[in-house]
Design a protein around this motif. Structure first.
Motif, PDB file in Angstrom:
ATOM      1  N   THR A  66     -42.545  27.312  39.803  1.00  0.00           N
ATOM      2  CA  THR A  66     -41.876  26.018  39.697  1.00  0.00           C
ATOM      3  C   THR A  66     -41.091  25.622  40.939  1.00  0.00           C
ATOM      4  O   THR A  66     -40.674  24.472  41.068  1.00  0.00           O
ATOM      5  CB  THR A  66     -40.906  26.008  38.493  1.00  0.00           C
ATOM      6  OG1 THR A  66     -39.956  27.061  38.646  1.00  0.00           O
ATOM      7  CG2 THR A  66     -41.660  26.195  37.191  1.00  0.00           C
ATOM      8  N   LEU A  67     -40.860  26.573  41.844  1.00  0.00           N
ATOM      9  CA  LEU A  67     -40.051  26.285  43.036  1.00  0.00           C
ATOM     10  C   LEU A  67     -40.927  26.167  44.276  1.00  0.00           C
ATOM     11  O   LEU A  67     -41.271  27.162  44.900  1.00  0.00           O
ATOM     12  CB  LEU A  67     -39.021  27.390  43.255  1.00  0.00           C
ATOM     13  CG  LEU A  67     -37.944  27.584  42.197  1.00  0.00           C
ATOM     14  CD1 LEU A  67     -37.033  28.745  42.588  1.00  0.00           C
ATOM     15  CD2 LEU A  67     -37.124  26.323  42.005  1.00  0.00           C
ATOM     16  N   THR A  68     -41.284  24.954  44.637  1.00  0.00           N
ATOM     17  CA  THR A  68     -41.892  24.761  45.953  1.00  0.00           C
ATOM     18  C   THR A  68     -40.804  24.658  47.018  1.00  0.00           C
ATOM     19  O   THR A  68     -41.073  24.819  48.201  1.00  0.00           O
ATOM     20  CB  THR A  68     -42.758  23.497  45.999  1.00  0.00           C
ATOM     21  OG1 THR A  68     -41.955  22.356  45.681  1.00  0.00           O
ATOM     22  CG2 THR A  68     -43.892  23.586  44.985  1.00  0.00           C
ATOM     23  N   ASN A  69     -39.579  24.390  46.577  1.00  0.00           N
ATOM     24  CA  ASN A  69     -38.420  24.350  47.471  1.00  0.00           C
ATOM     25  C   ASN A  69     -37.330  25.269  46.951  1.00  0.00           C
ATOM     26  O   ASN A  69     -37.196  25.461  45.737  1.00  0.00           O
ATOM     27  CB  ASN A  69     -37.849  22.935  47.590  1.00  0.00           C
ATOM     28  CG  ASN A  69     -38.651  22.059  48.522  1.00  0.00           C
ATOM     29  OD1 ASN A  69     -39.858  22.245  48.671  1.00  0.00           O
ATOM     30  ND2 ASN A  69     -38.013  21.093  49.144  1.00  0.00           N
ATOM     31  N   GLY A  70     -36.545  25.812  47.878  1.00  0.00           N
ATOM     32  CA  GLY A  70     -35.346  26.546  47.514  1.00  0.00           C
ATOM     33  C   GLY A  70     -34.144  25.619  47.601  1.00  0.00           C
ATOM     34  O   GLY A  70     -34.158  24.625  48.326  1.00  0.00           O
ATOM     35  N   LEU A  71     -33.099  25.935  46.851  1.00  0.00           N
ATOM     36  CA  LEU A  71     -31.882  25.120  46.824  1.00  0.00           C
ATOM     37  C   LEU A  71     -30.681  26.029  47.025  1.00  0.00           C
ATOM     38  O   LEU A  71     -30.564  27.065  46.381  1.00  0.00           O
ATOM     39  CB  LEU A  71     -31.776  24.385  45.494  1.00  0.00           C
ATOM     40  CG  LEU A  71     -30.539  23.511  45.271  1.00  0.00           C
ATOM     41  CD1 LEU A  71     -30.496  22.354  46.271  1.00  0.00           C
ATOM     42  CD2 LEU A  71     -30.524  22.971  43.845  1.00  0.00           C
ATOM     43  N   VAL A  72     -29.781  25.612  47.943  1.00  0.00           N
ATOM     44  CA  VAL A  72     -28.604  26.427  48.275  1.00  0.00           C
ATOM     45  C   VAL A  72     -27.389  25.521  48.424  1.00  0.00           C
ATOM     46  O   VAL A  72     -27.489  24.424  48.989  1.00  0.00           O
ATOM     47  CB  VAL A  72     -28.828  27.212  49.586  1.00  0.00           C
ATOM     48  CG1 VAL A  72     -27.542  27.897  50.034  1.00  0.00           C
ATOM     49  CG2 VAL A  72     -29.929  28.258  49.412  1.00  0.00           C
ATOM     50  N   GLY A  73     -26.235  25.973  47.950  1.00  0.00           N
ATOM     51  CA  GLY A  73     -24.994  25.250  48.210  1.00  0.00           C
ATOM     52  C   GLY A  73     -24.082  25.173  47.009  1.00  0.00           C
ATOM     53  O   GLY A  73     -24.373  25.697  45.925  1.00  0.00           O
ATOM     54  N   ILE A  74     -22.967  24.503  47.202  1.00  0.00           N
ATOM     55  CA  ILE A  74     -21.979  24.245  46.152  1.00  0.00           C
ATOM     56  C   ILE A  74     -21.529  22.795  46.277  1.00  0.00           C
ATOM     57  O   ILE A  74     -21.275  22.308  47.374  1.00  0.00           O
ATOM     58  CB  ILE A  74     -20.754  25.168  46.291  1.00  0.00           C
ATOM     59  CG1 ILE A  74     -21.165  26.633  46.120  1.00  0.00           C
ATOM     60  CG2 ILE A  74     -19.684  24.814  45.271  1.00  0.00           C
ATOM     61  CD1 ILE A  74     -20.030  27.605  46.380  1.00  0.00           C
ATOM     62  N   PHE A  75     -21.460  22.115  45.125  1.00  0.00           N
ATOM     63  CA  PHE A  75     -20.966  20.739  45.159  1.00  0.00           C
ATOM     64  C   PHE A  75     -20.139  20.474  43.910  1.00  0.00           C
ATOM     65  O   PHE A  75     -20.452  20.951  42.821  1.00  0.00           O
ATOM     66  CB  PHE A  75     -22.105  19.733  45.245  1.00  0.00           C
ATOM     67  CG  PHE A  75     -21.641  18.329  45.490  1.00  0.00           C
ATOM     68  CD1 PHE A  75     -21.256  17.926  46.756  1.00  0.00           C
ATOM     69  CD2 PHE A  75     -21.549  17.409  44.451  1.00  0.00           C
ATOM     70  CE1 PHE A  75     -20.792  16.639  46.992  1.00  0.00           C
ATOM     71  CE2 PHE A  75     -21.099  16.116  44.674  1.00  0.00           C
ATOM     72  CZ  PHE A  75     -20.723  15.727  45.945  1.00  0.00           C
ATOM     73  N   GLU A  76     -19.082  19.697  44.092  1.00  0.00           N
ATOM     74  CA  GLU A  76     -18.180  19.394  42.981  1.00  0.00           C
ATOM     75  C   GLU A  76     -17.853  17.912  42.957  1.00  0.00           C
ATOM     76  O   GLU A  76     -17.611  17.294  44.000  1.00  0.00           O
ATOM     77  CB  GLU A  76     -16.887  20.216  43.132  1.00  0.00           C
ATOM     78  CG  GLU A  76     -15.843  19.961  42.052  1.00  0.00           C
ATOM     79  CD  GLU A  76     -14.566  20.738  42.315  1.00  0.00           C
ATOM     80  OE1 GLU A  76     -13.496  20.100  42.449  1.00  0.00           O
ATOM     81  OE2 GLU A  76     -14.652  21.981  42.408  1.00  0.00           O
ATOM     82  N   ASP A  77     -17.861  17.317  41.773  1.00  0.00           N
ATOM     83  CA  ASP A  77     -17.339  15.960  41.596  1.00  0.00           C
ATOM     84  C   ASP A  77     -16.614  15.894  40.261  1.00  0.00           C
ATOM     85  O   ASP A  77     -16.653  16.836  39.468  1.00  0.00           O
ATOM     86  CB  ASP A  77     -18.439  14.902  41.710  1.00  0.00           C
ATOM     87  CG  ASP A  77     -19.507  15.023  40.639  1.00  0.00           C
ATOM     88  OD1 ASP A  77     -19.183  15.347  39.486  1.00  0.00           O
ATOM     89  OD2 ASP A  77     -20.689  14.785  40.952  1.00  0.00           O
ATOM     90  N   ASN A  78     -15.925  14.758  40.022  1.00  0.00           N
ATOM     91  CA  ASN A  78     -15.107  14.659  38.814  1.00  0.00           C
ATOM     92  C   ASN A  78     -15.877  14.131  37.608  1.00  0.00           C
ATOM     93  O   ASN A  78     -15.283  13.824  36.575  1.00  0.00           O
ATOM     94  CB  ASN A  78     -13.879  13.769  39.069  1.00  0.00           C
ATOM     95  CG  ASN A  78     -14.266  12.376  39.557  1.00  0.00           C
ATOM     96  OD1 ASN A  78     -15.430  11.995  39.535  1.00  0.00           O
ATOM     97  ND2 ASN A  78     -13.281  11.615  40.007  1.00  0.00           N
ATOM     98  N   VAL A  79     -17.203  14.018  37.741  1.00  0.00           N
ATOM     99  CA  VAL A  79     -18.033  13.613  36.612  1.00  0.00           C
ATOM    100  C   VAL A  79     -18.813  14.802  36.056  1.00  0.00           C
ATOM    101  O   VAL A  79     -18.756  15.110  34.865  1.00  0.00           O
ATOM    102  CB  VAL A  79     -19.021  12.490  37.018  1.00  0.00           C
ATOM    103  CG1 VAL A  79     -19.945  12.146  35.838  1.00  0.00           C
ATOM    104  CG2 VAL A  79     -18.274  11.257  37.475  1.00  0.00           C
ATOM    105  N   PHE A  80     -19.536  15.503  36.929  1.00  0.00           N
ATOM    106  CA  PHE A  80     -20.409  16.602  36.498  1.00  0.00           C
ATOM    107  C   PHE A  80     -19.752  17.977  36.649  1.00  0.00           C
ATOM    108  O   PHE A  80     -20.293  18.968  36.177  1.00  0.00           O
ATOM    109  CB  PHE A  80     -21.705  16.581  37.304  1.00  0.00           C
ATOM    110  CG  PHE A  80     -22.579  15.392  37.007  1.00  0.00           C
ATOM    111  CD1 PHE A  80     -23.605  15.475  36.085  1.00  0.00           C
ATOM    112  CD2 PHE A  80     -22.370  14.185  37.650  1.00  0.00           C
ATOM    113  CE1 PHE A  80     -24.415  14.387  35.813  1.00  0.00           C
ATOM    114  CE2 PHE A  80     -23.174  13.081  37.382  1.00  0.00           C
ATOM    115  CZ  PHE A  80     -24.200  13.185  36.463  1.00  0.00           C
ATOM    116  N   GLY A  81     -18.631  18.070  37.355  1.00  0.00           N
ATOM    117  CA  GLY A  81     -17.992  19.350  37.580  1.00  0.00           C
ATOM    118  C   GLY A  81     -18.549  20.046  38.808  1.00  0.00           C
ATOM    119  O   GLY A  81     -19.000  19.401  39.753  1.00  0.00           O
TER     120      GLY A  81
END
Length: 496
Positions: A66-81
């Motif tokens: 299912t992964l043709t791409n890899g995903l890396v990182g951290i992100f935060e917002d006040n809607v999704f956490g």
């Protein structure tokens, strides 16, 4: 009595038709235009919907299949956490499985990651070096980037202690991976760069390399645990090697990192640059490279995602725990990586009214679309959203029937130039089948991303999408919203 009931039914349907017949528009597609004498006379009717969120339990299948791409990182917002993504992959022996010489000196070991970038927005600068040499540095902004421009992040590369089995194995994104030695770290930002060196007369000294991130790994570790083990059973074949060296994990170094990016898994490289001699008495070393096998059909991988919803909005958490499947919502939340999806059911009675108008009033449906208006402007927008027939678990006929027509797309790319503030799903043929062929009004599910395609650009299946590695998130107006941005079906028709 039967005649009276039939006439009463027609009267009710006609009344419903009149209530959602609102205006004329000329922005129709060519689908069905052969049915009408003049498509410029097109009118628009609206069909209400019930739309609600599906939680997906913050987990999704995220393995090699299912992964043709890899995903890396951290992100935060006040809607999704807060969302965290790491990419784990096996490392396999080089195709020749050959370490040259009897004595080796490891000069460097480099893991290269090549995120997709925007080549049309490059910036180039030249730096004068000693003599008559000039270094050219070209910078490219990332295409798949969630975060604020100019933000930096530290990447860590660890050895993993969890066996990833084979590329046929099924893993979900909430699987925990045990982490071992730290092998390397690199500070990255929202751009990648390439470098090349030439002389003032134009002679190339160093070819321009591919834009990407290059992480220098611990040479001592690879000398001791790889080169010094030449001839051992651990390095004899891949079945033993992937048990010995189980793979690597690429992740953000700490929770203060504030962006995410993805990259094609097939392009990752891991190369050890070394010198060797055939006998300890030799005085000269020869240069060589050992290119580990990465990104092949045998390299098992896993996208590891974590969600902290304690900082998410109250409305988000309420809708995730108790979505209103009966009357729908005022706002709808959409997120990749196994975050929430959106389910939509169109109003049966209003579709029946259109069906009656087609059968008895000379209507011809020429276009039908769902417009998803953005309720909160996101930091970064995805290129597309997608949808499929949730009831029957299959592709929409609009994708399979019209995907090859010029100028028509089931899920067109968001218009970043004009920024209309909404995403579109064109469902013309589905609606025509309902009102003209009496097909069922099935429920639709919507997600962030696009369908994966084969070598002939044909979608592989409704479940094979880029959603497992899409970092993006969107908030749409729902069906309970009042005004023009309400989520509903827009049907363009003409009347003969």
């Amino acid at each position: 009595m039967k005649i009276f009931k039939y006439e009463l039914k027609l009267l009710v349907l006609s009344f419903i038709s009149i209530t959602f017949l609102l205006s004329c528009e000329n922005d129709t597609t060519d689908i069905g235009s052969n049915l009408i004498p003049d498509k410029s006379t097109g009118k628009v009717a609206y069909v209400d919907a019930v739309a609600y969120n599906v939680t997906n339990n913050d987990s999704i299948r995220a393995d090699y299949k299912t992964l043709t791409n890899g995903l890396v990182g951290i992100f935060e917002d006040n809607v999704f956490g807060t969302s965290t993504a790491a990419f784990n992959t096996q490392v396999r022996l080089a195709s020749t499985n050959e370490i040259s010489g009897t004595v080796q000196v490891v000069d460097s070991v480099v893991l290269a990651i090549f995120p997709t970038y925007n080549s049309s927005s490059s910036k180039t600068k030249e730096v004068s070096l000693s003599g008559d040499r000039i270094k050219t540095v070209t910078t490219y902004p990332l295409s798949y980037f969630l975060g604020k421009t100019g933000t930096s992040m530290n990447l860590n590369v660890h050895r993993i202690e969890t066996f990833l089995e084979s590329s046929e194995s099924q893993f979900y994104s909430n699987k925990e991976v045990s982490v071992g030695d730290l092998l390397g770290t690199l500070t990255v930002n929202d751009s990648v760069f390439s470098t090349g060196i030439k002389k003032t007369d134009g002679t190339v000294v160093q070819e321009t390399n591919t834009p990407g991130y290059r992480v220098k790994l611990n040479t001592s570790y690879f000398k001791q645990n790889f080169f010094d083990k030449k001839g051992s059973s651990d390095l004899s074949d891949n079945s033993r090697f992937i048990q010995y060296f189980k793979g690597i994990r690429i992740s953000a170094s700490d929770i203060t990192s504030k962006f995410m990016f993805n990259f094609p898994t097939s392009t990752i490289t891991l190369i050890a640059y070394y010198r060797y001699k055939d006998a300890s008495t030799d005085t000269e070393y020869k240069s060589a490279q050992y290119a580990f096998t990465m990104g092949s059909s045998y390299n098992s991988s896993l996208g590891e995602y974590r969600f902290d919803r304690t900082k998410a909005s109250t409305q988000f958490n309420q809708q995730m725990s108790a979505p209103d499947k009966t009357s729908g919502e005022e706002q709808l939340f959409l997120q990749g990586m196994g975050g929430p999806s959106i389910n939509i059911k169109l109003d049966d009675t209003q579709l029946a009214a259109i069906k009656d108008s087609v059968e008895n009033k000379g209507w011809a449906v020429i276009d039908a679309k769902l417009k998803f208006y953005i309720a909160q402007e996101p930091v970064s927008k995805p290129n597309r959203i997608y949808g499929y027939n949730f009831t029957q678990k299959k592709q929409m006929v609009d994708l399979t029937s019209f995907g090859s027509l010029t100028g028509y797309a089931f899920n067109p790319v968001y218009d970043f130039t004009n920024n209309p503030g909404y995403y579109v799903l064109n469902v013309t043929q589905s609606i025509k089948n309902i009102v003209e062929k009496n097909e069922a009004n099935d429920e639709l599910q919507v997600g962030i991303g696009n369908f994966l395609v084969n070598s002939s650009s044909v979608a592989i299946g409704y479940y094979r999408t880029s959603r497992p590695y899409e970092p993006f998130r969107l908030v749409f107006y729902g069906n309970k919203t009042t005004g023009d941005k309400k989520l509903r079906l827009e049907v363009t028709y003409t009347k003969n």
